[in-house]
Design a protein around this motif. Structure first.
Motif, PDB file in Angstrom:
ATOM      1  N   VAL A   1       0.837  -1.207   0.000  1.00 34.02           N
ATOM      2  CA  VAL A   1       0.000   0.000   0.000  1.00 34.02           C
ATOM      3  C   VAL A   1       0.870   1.255   0.000  1.00 34.02           C
ATOM      4  O   VAL A   1       0.600   2.218  -0.729  1.00 34.02           O
ATOM      5  CB  VAL A   1      -0.965  -0.014   1.206  1.00 34.02           C
ATOM      6  CG1 VAL A   1      -1.722   1.312   1.306  1.00 34.02           C
ATOM      7  CG2 VAL A   1      -1.948  -1.177   1.088  1.00 34.02           C
ATOM      8  N   GLU A   2       1.932   1.250   0.808  1.00 34.98           N
ATOM      9  CA  GLU A   2       2.862   2.384   0.835  1.00 34.98           C
ATOM     10  C   GLU A   2       3.482   2.605  -0.543  1.00 34.98           C
ATOM     11  O   GLU A   2       3.597   3.745  -1.022  1.00 34.98           O
ATOM     12  CB  GLU A   2       3.981   2.120   1.847  1.00 34.98           C
ATOM     13  CG  GLU A   2       3.563   2.253   3.297  1.00 34.98           C
ATOM     14  CD  GLU A   2       3.702   3.679   3.798  1.00 34.98           C
ATOM     15  OE1 GLU A   2       3.825   4.592   2.952  1.00 34.98           O
ATOM     16  OE2 GLU A   2       3.683   3.887   5.017  1.00 34.98           O
ATOM     17  N   ASP A   3       3.882   1.522  -1.182  1.00 32.44           N
ATOM     18  CA  ASP A   3       4.528   1.615  -2.494  1.00 32.44           C
ATOM     19  C   ASP A   3       3.571   2.205  -3.520  1.00 32.44           C
ATOM     20  O   ASP A   3       3.932   3.084  -4.312  1.00 32.44           O
ATOM     21  CB  ASP A   3       5.008   0.228  -2.919  1.00 32.44           C
ATOM     22  CG  ASP A   3       6.009   0.276  -4.064  1.00 32.44           C
ATOM     23  OD1 ASP A   3       6.514   1.378  -4.370  1.00 32.44           O
ATOM     24  OD2 ASP A   3       6.299  -0.784  -4.647  1.00 32.44           O
ATOM     25  N   ILE A   4       2.321   1.737  -3.507  1.00 31.61           N
ATOM     26  CA  ILE A   4       1.320   2.223  -4.458  1.00 31.61           C
ATOM     27  C   ILE A   4       0.998   3.692  -4.221  1.00 31.61           C
ATOM     28  O   ILE A   4       1.013   4.518  -5.145  1.00 31.61           O
ATOM     29  CB  ILE A   4       0.039   1.360  -4.373  1.00 31.61           C
ATOM     30  CG1 ILE A   4       0.281  -0.015  -5.003  1.00 31.61           C
ATOM     31  CG2 ILE A   4      -1.135   2.061  -5.070  1.00 31.61           C
ATOM     32  CD1 ILE A   4      -0.872  -0.974  -4.840  1.00 31.61           C
ATOM     33  N   THR A   5       0.719   4.050  -2.978  1.00 35.90           N
ATOM     34  CA  THR A   5       0.242   5.406  -2.697  1.00 35.90           C
ATOM     35  C   THR A   5       1.345   6.456  -2.724  1.00 35.90           C
ATOM     36  O   THR A   5       1.071   7.647  -2.896  1.00 35.90           O
ATOM     37  CB  THR A   5      -0.484   5.449  -1.342  1.00 35.90           C
ATOM     38  OG1 THR A   5       0.385   4.960  -0.309  1.00 35.90           O
ATOM     39  CG2 THR A   5      -1.734   4.594  -1.376  1.00 35.90           C
ATOM     40  N   SER A   6       2.582   6.046  -2.556  1.00 35.92           N
ATOM     41  CA  SER A   6       3.675   7.009  -2.625  1.00 35.92           C
ATOM     42  C   SER A   6       4.222   7.170  -4.040  1.00 35.92           C
ATOM     43  O   SER A   6       4.906   8.154  -4.337  1.00 35.92           O
ATOM     44  CB  SER A   6       4.809   6.596  -1.683  1.00 35.92           C
ATOM     45  OG  SER A   6       5.380   5.369  -2.088  1.00 35.92           O
ATOM     46  N   SER A   7       3.906   6.225  -4.924  1.00 35.57           N
ATOM     47  CA  SER A   7       4.470   6.243  -6.279  1.00 35.57           C
ATOM     48  C   SER A   7       3.477   6.658  -7.352  1.00 35.57           C
ATOM     49  O   SER A   7       3.870   7.254  -8.363  1.00 35.57           O
ATOM     50  CB  SER A   7       5.017   4.853  -6.642  1.00 35.57           C
ATOM     51  OG  SER A   7       5.966   4.411  -5.716  1.00 35.57           O
ATOM     52  N   TRP A   8       2.221   6.352  -7.151  1.00 37.31           N
ATOM     53  CA  TRP A   8       1.229   6.540  -8.207  1.00 37.31           C
ATOM     54  C   TRP A   8       0.185   7.569  -7.804  1.00 37.31           C
ATOM     55  O   TRP A   8      -0.531   7.382  -6.816  1.00 37.31           O
ATOM     56  CB  TRP A   8       0.536   5.208  -8.529  1.00 37.31           C
ATOM     57  CG  TRP A   8       1.450   4.158  -9.071  1.00 37.31           C
ATOM     58  CD1 TRP A   8       2.674   4.325  -9.618  1.00 37.31           C
ATOM     59  CD2 TRP A   8       1.163   2.753  -9.145  1.00 37.31           C
ATOM     60  NE1 TRP A   8       3.190   3.130 -10.041  1.00 37.31           N
ATOM     61  CE2 TRP A   8       2.269   2.132  -9.754  1.00 37.31           C
ATOM     62  CE3 TRP A   8       0.084   1.958  -8.766  1.00 37.31           C
ATOM     63  CZ2 TRP A   8       2.339   0.760  -9.982  1.00 37.31           C
ATOM     64  CZ3 TRP A   8       0.140   0.588  -8.984  1.00 37.31           C
ATOM     65  CH2 TRP A   8       1.252  -0.008  -9.590  1.00 37.31           C
TER      66      TRP A   8
ATOM     67  N   PHE B   1      -7.333   4.989  -1.140  1.00 39.76           N
ATOM     68  CA  PHE B   1      -6.817   3.616  -1.151  1.00 39.76           C
ATOM     69  C   PHE B   1      -6.145   3.299   0.175  1.00 39.76           C
ATOM     70  O   PHE B   1      -6.384   2.253   0.786  1.00 39.76           O
ATOM     71  CB  PHE B   1      -5.833   3.451  -2.312  1.00 39.76           C
ATOM     72  CG  PHE B   1      -5.352   2.048  -2.550  1.00 39.76           C
ATOM     73  CD1 PHE B   1      -6.118   1.147  -3.266  1.00 39.76           C
ATOM     74  CD2 PHE B   1      -4.119   1.634  -2.066  1.00 39.76           C
ATOM     75  CE1 PHE B   1      -5.672  -0.150  -3.504  1.00 39.76           C
ATOM     76  CE2 PHE B   1      -3.660   0.342  -2.294  1.00 39.76           C
ATOM     77  CZ  PHE B   1      -4.444  -0.551  -3.012  1.00 39.76           C
ATOM     78  N   ARG B   2      -5.326   4.227   0.650  1.00 40.53           N
ATOM     79  CA  ARG B   2      -4.636   4.012   1.916  1.00 40.53           C
ATOM     80  C   ARG B   2      -5.629   3.929   3.074  1.00 40.53           C
ATOM     81  O   ARG B   2      -5.465   3.114   3.990  1.00 40.53           O
ATOM     82  CB  ARG B   2      -3.622   5.143   2.147  1.00 40.53           C
ATOM     83  CG  ARG B   2      -2.750   4.950   3.381  1.00 40.53           C
ATOM     84  CD  ARG B   2      -1.890   6.181   3.614  1.00 40.53           C
ATOM     85  NE  ARG B   2      -1.093   6.052   4.819  1.00 40.53           N
ATOM     86  CZ  ARG B   2       0.179   5.707   4.850  1.00 40.53           C
ATOM     87  NH1 ARG B   2       0.806   5.424   3.726  1.00 40.53           N
ATOM     88  NH2 ARG B   2       0.824   5.631   5.995  1.00 40.53           N
ATOM     89  N   ALA B   3      -6.650   4.767   3.043  1.00 38.58           N
ATOM     90  CA  ALA B   3      -7.648   4.752   4.114  1.00 38.58           C
ATOM     91  C   ALA B   3      -8.377   3.418   4.186  1.00 38.58           C
ATOM     92  O   ALA B   3      -8.753   2.962   5.274  1.00 38.58           O
ATOM     93  CB  ALA B   3      -8.648   5.888   3.911  1.00 38.58           C
ATOM     94  N   ALA B   4      -8.604   2.778   3.033  1.00 36.80           N
ATOM     95  CA  ALA B   4      -9.268   1.471   3.041  1.00 36.80           C
ATOM     96  C   ALA B   4      -8.426   0.415   3.743  1.00 36.80           C
ATOM     97  O   ALA B   4      -8.951  -0.574   4.255  1.00 36.80           O
ATOM     98  CB  ALA B   4      -9.572   1.040   1.607  1.00 36.80           C
TER      99      ALA B   4
END
Length: 414
Positions: free
Chosen positions: A327-334, A355-358
């Protein structure tokens, strides 16, 4: 935003808000032959419908992203939802197909109507409902290359993907920059061993349209049923419950009381809505607490981005570190602006903080309140993310019990 729903040569334009609209479309053909697909596979029960599958095509981004939906049921059950394939036009002029669905004549014709060659077919997960049709779909488009998620497995026998008629050109690699689509689509893999085999899903980011593609990790339950779900199934689900279901629902005994008269649907629209509420809750919880009067439980999960209670309980909570990193990788990159999952509503207007909140349940309270990517100006203006992470305790009872049984049996990690 506008989205076009097509199950034939003519279609109506429908408004799409957060994935809420059932859509509109006309039949491709009056003949059932175009929708015939005999399916007897899927362990432990076949994935229905067993004989015919309607396909609806939607245009998400004009001339570049389309979704194709079919109905999906468990065995002979009338509990159904939708399963979604996403197709993206690449700069090469070819098509990139994510999570293929059953290649009925109607489905294949709707793909060919786009007038572009299918270049790549992608299996982004190990899950049987998405793996089942990759082989047949690739045979309908034999010039396409097939790419599969790593660590494929099956139960009760671990069988190679070739057993399912899948002959991959490549196996997907995390953050791979050498794929034929690397300039247009990035990919990140979640993989964790949580029980009898690994759970894995590959997320993709289409950079030009800022679209995140997922499979099962997050969903958005719409207020009304997806268009492809047949009304006869909804009417049946919204009618009197069987004695067995009533016995499981709310602790009532066989032949227990009907809901009060004022809670019963007064018209066809009410029965369709009640049917959808019951279906959605059974898909999310297996055995929800109260199917007699499900409105309260349905309100708790509808209209918000969420992780399925089943996956939250049995997968992600048992893989906190792996989930948090993904989740960190997705939300920090995209920096995405919408999500297209493989089930329920799509596209969902959502940003990285949504997304992170979910997935807030795998972060500490401080981490959950401080997402690393704020989602730009719109995210700051509109504030709190539209997501839910906690579910009614009564509805979670069956999953809690299942988790205890699986732990005692050694199926889940201790």
């Amino acid at each position: 935003m506008k989205q076009r729903a097509l199950s034939g040569k003519r279609g109506k334009t429908v408004k799409q808000t957060s994935g809420e609209t059932r859509g509109a479309g006309q039949q491709k053909s009056s003949s059932k032959g175009g929708r015939f697909y005999w399916n007897i596979t899927g362990f432990p029960f076949p994935l229905g419908p067993l004989l015919t599958r309607r396909t609806i095509r939607y245009e998400v981004e004009r001339g570049s992203i389309w979704t194709f939906e079919q109905e999906q049921a468990l065995g002979f059950s009338n509990v159904t939802t939708n399963v979604r394939m996403t197709v993206i036009k690449l700069r090469s002029g070819g098509l990139w197909v994510h999570a293929p669905i059953a290649p009925t004549k109607e489905c294949v014709a709707l793909v060919k109507e786009l007038g572009l060659p299918v270049e790549h077919i992608v299996l982004p997960t190990f899950a049987v409902e998405h793996k089942l049709f990759v082989g047949p779909f690739s045979r309908a488009f034999p010039s396409a290359q097939v790419h599969v998620a790593p660590r494929q497995w099956s139960w009760p026998l671990w069988l190679p993907v070739q057993f399912f008629g899948i002959f991959p050109s490549s196996v997907l690699v995390d953050n791979d920059t050498s794929t034929p689509w690397a300039d247009e689509l990035e990919q990140k893999i979640f993989s964790s061993a949580v029980g009898i085999g690994p759970f894995l899903e590959v997320a993709f980011f289409h950079k030009r349209t800022r679209t995140l593609l997922t499979t099962d990790s997050v969903i958005f339950v719409p207020q009304t049923a997806p268009e492809v779900v047949r009304e006869e199934n909804l009417m049946e689900a919204g009618g009197p419950l069987t004695a067995t279901v009533r016995a499981l629902s709310g602790g009532t005994s066989e032949g227990g009381p009907e809901p009060p008269e004022e809670a019963k649907p007064q018209n066809r629209a009410g029965q369709l809505q009640l049917g959808w509420q019951r279906m959605a809750l059974q898909i999310l919880y297996f055995v929800p607490f109260n199917l007699l009067q499900p409105a309260g439980s349905f309100a708790a999960v509808s209209g918000k981005l969420l992780v399925s209670p089943v996956l939250k309980k049995l997968v992600f909570l048992n893989s906190r570190d792996e989930t948090r990193r993904w989740v960190e990788d997705i939300t920090s990159s995209w920096d995405f602006r919408r999500i297209i999952p493989a089930h329920f509503a799509a596209p969902v207007q959502a940003m990285p903080q949504d997304f992170r909140a979910a997935f807030a349940f795998v972060f500490s309270e401080t981490e959950a309140q401080q997402p690393r990517k704020e989602g730009g100006l719109l995210g700051r203006l509109f504030g709190k993310a539209r997501a839910v992470t906690e579910f009614p305790a009564d509805d979670m009872r069956a999953l809690d019990g299942l988790e205890r049984i699986l732990r005692q049996a050694g199926v889940l990690n201790k």
